[in-house]
Write a protein that holds these residues in place. Structure first.
Motif, PDB file in Angstrom:
ATOM      1  N   GLU A  46      20.175  -5.068  35.722  1.00  5.46           N
ATOM      2  CA  GLU A  46      19.308  -5.971  35.301  1.00  5.46           C
ATOM      3  C   GLU A  46      20.375  -7.194  35.526  1.00  5.46           C
ATOM      4  O   GLU A  46      22.069  -7.508  35.526  1.00  5.46           O
ATOM      5  N   ASN A  47      19.834  -8.565  36.303  1.00  2.00           N
ATOM      6  CA  ASN A  47      21.028  -9.899  36.413  1.00  2.00           C
ATOM      7  C   ASN A  47      20.209 -10.844  35.927  1.00  2.00           C
ATOM      8  O   ASN A  47      18.581 -10.930  35.567  1.00  2.00           O
ATOM      9  N   ILE A  48      20.449 -12.348  35.515  1.00  2.00           N
ATOM     10  CA  ILE A  48      19.880 -12.861  34.299  1.00  2.00           C
ATOM     11  C   ILE A  48      20.466 -14.334  35.252  1.00  2.00           C
ATOM     12  O   ILE A  48      21.293 -14.643  35.112  1.00  2.00           O
ATOM     13  N   HIS A  49      19.769 -14.901  35.304  1.00  2.00           N
ATOM     14  CA  HIS A  49      19.485 -16.259  35.896  1.00  2.00           C
ATOM     15  C   HIS A  49      19.144 -17.313  34.708  1.00  2.00           C
ATOM     16  O   HIS A  49      18.384 -17.254  34.290  1.00  2.00           O
ATOM     17  N   LEU A  50      20.125 -18.272  34.471  1.00  2.00           N
ATOM     18  CA  LEU A  50      19.318 -19.673  33.750  1.00  2.00           C
ATOM     19  C   LEU A  50      19.427 -20.985  34.677  1.00  2.00           C
ATOM     20  O   LEU A  50      20.142 -21.771  35.167  1.00  2.00           O
ATOM     21  N   TYR A  68      15.526 -15.787  34.268  1.00  2.00           N
ATOM     22  CA  TYR A  68      14.343 -15.193  34.876  1.00  2.00           C
ATOM     23  C   TYR A  68      15.693 -13.837  34.372  1.00  2.00           C
ATOM     24  O   TYR A  68      16.588 -14.019  34.792  1.00  2.00           O
ATOM     25  N   VAL A  69      15.469 -12.722  35.426  1.00  2.00           N
ATOM     26  CA  VAL A  69      15.424 -11.533  34.351  1.00  2.00           C
ATOM     27  C   VAL A  69      15.045 -10.877  36.269  1.00  2.00           C
ATOM     28  O   VAL A  69      14.047 -10.559  36.524  1.00  2.00           O
ATOM     29  N   TYR A  70      16.717  -9.943  37.049  1.00  2.00           N
ATOM     30  CA  TYR A  70      16.347  -9.580  38.206  1.00  2.00           C
ATOM     31  C   TYR A  70      16.037  -8.524  38.289  1.00  2.00           C
ATOM     32  O   TYR A  70      17.193  -8.018  37.736  1.00  2.00           O
TER      33      TYR A  70
END
Length: 791
Positions: A46-50, A68-70
């Motif tokens: 998982e990668n997360i963007h704020l 957003y979780v990718y």
């Protein structure tokens, strides 16, 4: 020129044919390498963007954000992620606050409320999931924000320090090799990593001769060629009228260098692998492999140094590459890595947003918009055009396409992805060249695949232990009731007297009743110890707050700050029934005149009475071991004093035990009178009064004691609050234009029509600056800044 181009085309075509045939051949070593890569990246990542409403906040404001979780391996939203942990830290690494956010369909919204006493400075928001703790690499995300105490009179900002300059060299492949052509990347920064305003330097020979000019882009990155001997070469820049020199590392007598180009020719990648005469004997007759991979996907090519050829060219179509960052590794016959390089393949398309019309209706801007893909999920921050409250360092492109493969987070990534040109593709390649190495080390990949030691959290898990002897636990079940969340479930008790409720979505301070049900479906008294086993998590790696290698050089600037309306916030519309007071049956009583009265007529209102009390200014504290509950006023009567218990009356009879309120529903209540701030003269120094009147009272006896056991959820999901802007005394001042927020629209989701409309107040601004970020259901990304006219 025509002959040269024709010869190049023939060489490329011939190399391509050879490389494709090589790639079809298998060998035990290739199979082993492919298996090790698949195993290392077998677990999902998982990668997360704020996306923040802005990045400079004042005390008393809230840090509004959209996450957003990718799913990196699928290049799409991570739809199954639910639990996202978030923490706010100061610059020293001290934790200010923890939260747990609930992610649904790949995104979540939340906020941190900033205490008025926080000092001005840099702060950090850190987000991660429990699953990320399975990996040696740090897959979490951290973001720097600025907080200004609203009592400060000036704005302090960092400035570049030209007195201390770092020049860093990045040989392509990892090593500078003697006697052959080497491409060398270069990065020029001040000692804290800030970009300097330098565009050109010089490559200088050991005798002082200028060999070539070195061009740097606006981010301080560039590259140059060098055929070194064992002498000392250096680069030279003139910075602030001062000569700064950097010594190029000494060349290695043996090794391999790379020359990778995935951007110059359309849909083609050319890899040149060079070695020198002192090294070539080490590779003749032994397998040397070129591995191209992204996560678990790989392609493997043979590299043949027969006939002592010092340069090998492998060319292939970009179908071999995978969208995003690809790692090229040269592996020898002993499975050791000799050289490494990152290259990039642009995704075929990104999200594009068109504003079809911008209209002003009174004091509101109405924007009709259209995307080029369906089912998009975006957030929009609206700020004054001149805003100083937001920077462009972080964006969704960097967090999902670049940073997962970098050791150091890249900045200003949207530059490379909006309006892509050959120049930007070249500059993006330099960005990849000037990375120290891939985040994923070959030594780890070939030796230690990750194991599942930490669970993938799907909601909350409540565990209970029954603290009494049951004749046969199999004959009992535990019922959990939280009607405000639509929960009315039962579960069994195991041989250890334990029970579990899984996959719960419960907010912080949610109120729950547990009942023990016997084989005849009767509620019976019991003692139970419930606990949340997977609430807020702690991270298992050192927080990556960037250390400063030299004193920070800053300046205090006399910039006008916004003025806030003290003690006021923008409220939702509330409908007031002016006839309520007349309907209150007991409101005229002298004992109730100083209390706030409520009357209830709905028979189907299944809210807990205790939840209603909690909403209206009281704090509930339960002792799960003793199965009792306290009701406290949130007001303290002195600094650092303990919160005091409220006096509770039911039908004008004072309660000695609050347990009698357990299980009561609002449908059973006629009227309530309360005041959480009322000071009550008593030996115990009570504070706060609650007077409850039930419907259909048959006699004056006390209400029967419920057999339910109460539980208040601690460390549950943060409440999903609607955005409420802070109130400003003026939205036309320079302070508001510098640091104010016009609107925050965190959750805009389009459907199959591609069209959507959004609106926001204009606040008297002539222009607005919009930061738009998000993704589509199939993983297309957008990060854009638009300026629009509001007149």
């Amino acid at each position: 020129m025509q002959h040269t181009f024709l010869r190049l085309y023939i060489v490329l075509f011939f190399s391509l044919a050879i490389s494709v045939s090589y790639s079809q051949e298998t060998s035990p070593q290739k199979d082993s390498i492919s298996k090790k890569i698949e195993d290392y990246f077998f677990l999902e990542r998982e990668n997360i963007h704020l996306h923040f409403s802005k990045t400079t906040f004042f005390t008393g404001e809230k840090i509004w954000m959209k996450g957003y979780v990718y799913h990196r391996k699928k290049s799409a939203p991570f739809f199954t992620t639910t639990n996202v942990n978030a923490s706010l830290y100061n610059e020293k690494g001290d934790k200010i606050e923890d939260k747990l956010f609930y992610s649904k369909n790949g995104s979540f919204i939340g906020n941190f409320e900033l205490d008025d006493e926080l000092p001005s400075g840099k702060y950090y928001v850190h987000v991660f999931t429990n699953w990320m703790k399975n990996f040696k690499e740090d897959e979490s995300s951290i973001y720097k924000i600025n907080i200004i105490n609203k009592n400060d009179s000036s704005y302090s900002r960092d400035i570049a320090d030209y007195s201390q300059v770092n020049i860093t060299f990045y040989p392509e492949g990892g090593s500078i090799i003697e006697g052959i052509k080497n491409n060398i990347g270069i990065k020029v920064r001040d000692c804290n990593g800030n970009i300097l305003s330098i565009s050109e330097g010089e490559l200088v020979s050991p005798t002082g001769q200028i060999l070539q000019k070195i061009s740097l882009n606006k981010f301080g990155l560039g590259k140059f060629e060098l055929v070194p001997d064992l002498k000392t070469y250096k680069v030279r820049f003139v910075i602030d009228d001062k000569k700064i020199e950097g010594i190029i590392p000494a060349a290695n007598p043996k090794g391999i260098s790379l020359d990778a180009n995935s951007y110059a020719l359309k849909d083609k990648t050319i890899i040149k692998i060079r070695t020198n005469a002192a090294s070539v004997e080490n590779y003749i007759g032994k397998p040397v492999l070129m591995v191209v991979h992204q996560d678990d996907k790989s392609a493997i090519f043979d590299v043949d140094f027969k006939n002592k050829n010092l340069e090998q060219t492998i060319a292939f179509t970009n179908d071999i590459l995978f969208p995003g960052v690809n790692t090229i590794r040269i592996i020898d016959s002993e499975n050791n890595q000799i050289a490494e390089r990152l290259v990039f393949k642009y995704p075929k398309e990104n999200l594009k947003l068109d504003f079809e019309s911008v209209k002003k209706e009174k004091d509101t801007a109405v924007i009709k918009s259209r995307f080029n893909f369906i089912n998009t999920n975006i957030s929009i921050s609206v700020l004054p055009q001149e805003s100083l409250a937001i920077d462009e360092e972080n964006d969704i492109y960097g967090d999902f396409l670049l940073n997962p493969y970098f050791n150091e987070k890249s900045a200003y990534s949207k530059y490379y992805f909006n309006e892509i040109t050959p120049k930007k593709a070249y500059e993006l390649d330099i960005l990849l060249l000037t990375q120290e190495s891939s985040k994923y080390k070959w030594q780890d990949i070939k030796n230690s695949a990750p194991k599942t030691e930490f669970d993938f959290d799907f909601g909350l898990t409540l565990k209970g232990t029954v603290n009494q002897t049951l004749s046969n636990p199999k004959n009992f079940k535990v019922n959990m009731l939280a009607l405000q969340y639509g929960i009315n479930e039962s579960t069994t008790i195991n041989e250890k007297n334990e029970f579990y409720f899984n996959n719960l979505v419960l907010e912080e301070s949610a109120f729950i009743n547990f009942n023990l049900i016997d084989e005849k479906n009767r509620s019976t008294s019991f003692k139970v110890y419930p606990q949340l086993v997977n609430g807020r998590r702690a991270f298992n790696k050192t927080l990556q707050i960037k250390n400063k290698f030299c004193p920070v050089k800053s300046e205090s600037v006399a910039i006008e700050m916004p003025e806030f309306a003290i003690g006021s916030i923008t409220l939702d519309d509330v409908e007031i029934n002016k006839t309520v007071k007349k309907k209150l049956k007991r409101g005229s009583s002298l004992a109730n005149s100083h209390l706030i009265g409520f009357q209830f007529t709905e028979k189907n209102n299944q809210m807990d009475l205790l939840q209603f009390i909690q909403i209206h200014g009281f704090e509930l504290v339960n002792d799960v071991m003793a199965s009792t509950i306290q009701i406290l006023s949130r007001t303290r009567n002195s600094f650092r004093a303990q919160k005091l218990s409220a006096l509770i009356y039911v039908d004008d009879v004072q309660l000695l035990s609050n347990d009698m309120l357990l299980g009561l529903r609002m449908s059973e209540i006629d009227e309530i009178y309360l005041n959480p701030h009322a000071i009550v003269p008593s030996m115990k120094g009570n504070m706060g009064v609650i007077k409850i009147y039930r419907k259909n009272i048959m006699d004056s006896t006390e209400p029967s004691k419920s057999k339910a056991v109460p539980y208040i959820v601690k460390q549950g999901f943060s409440k999903n609050e609607a955005f409420k802007n802070i109130s400003y005394t003026s939205t036309e001042s320079a302070g508001f234009r510098n640091f104010g927020l016009i609107d925050w629209i965190p959750n805009t989701i389009t459907n199959e029509t591609n069209n959507f409309t959004f609106k926001f107040p204009t606040y008297g601004q002539k222009k607005a600056r919009l930061l738009i970020e998000g993704f589509s259901a199939d993983g297309k990304l957008i990060s854009e800044i638009r300026t629009i006219d509001l007149e």
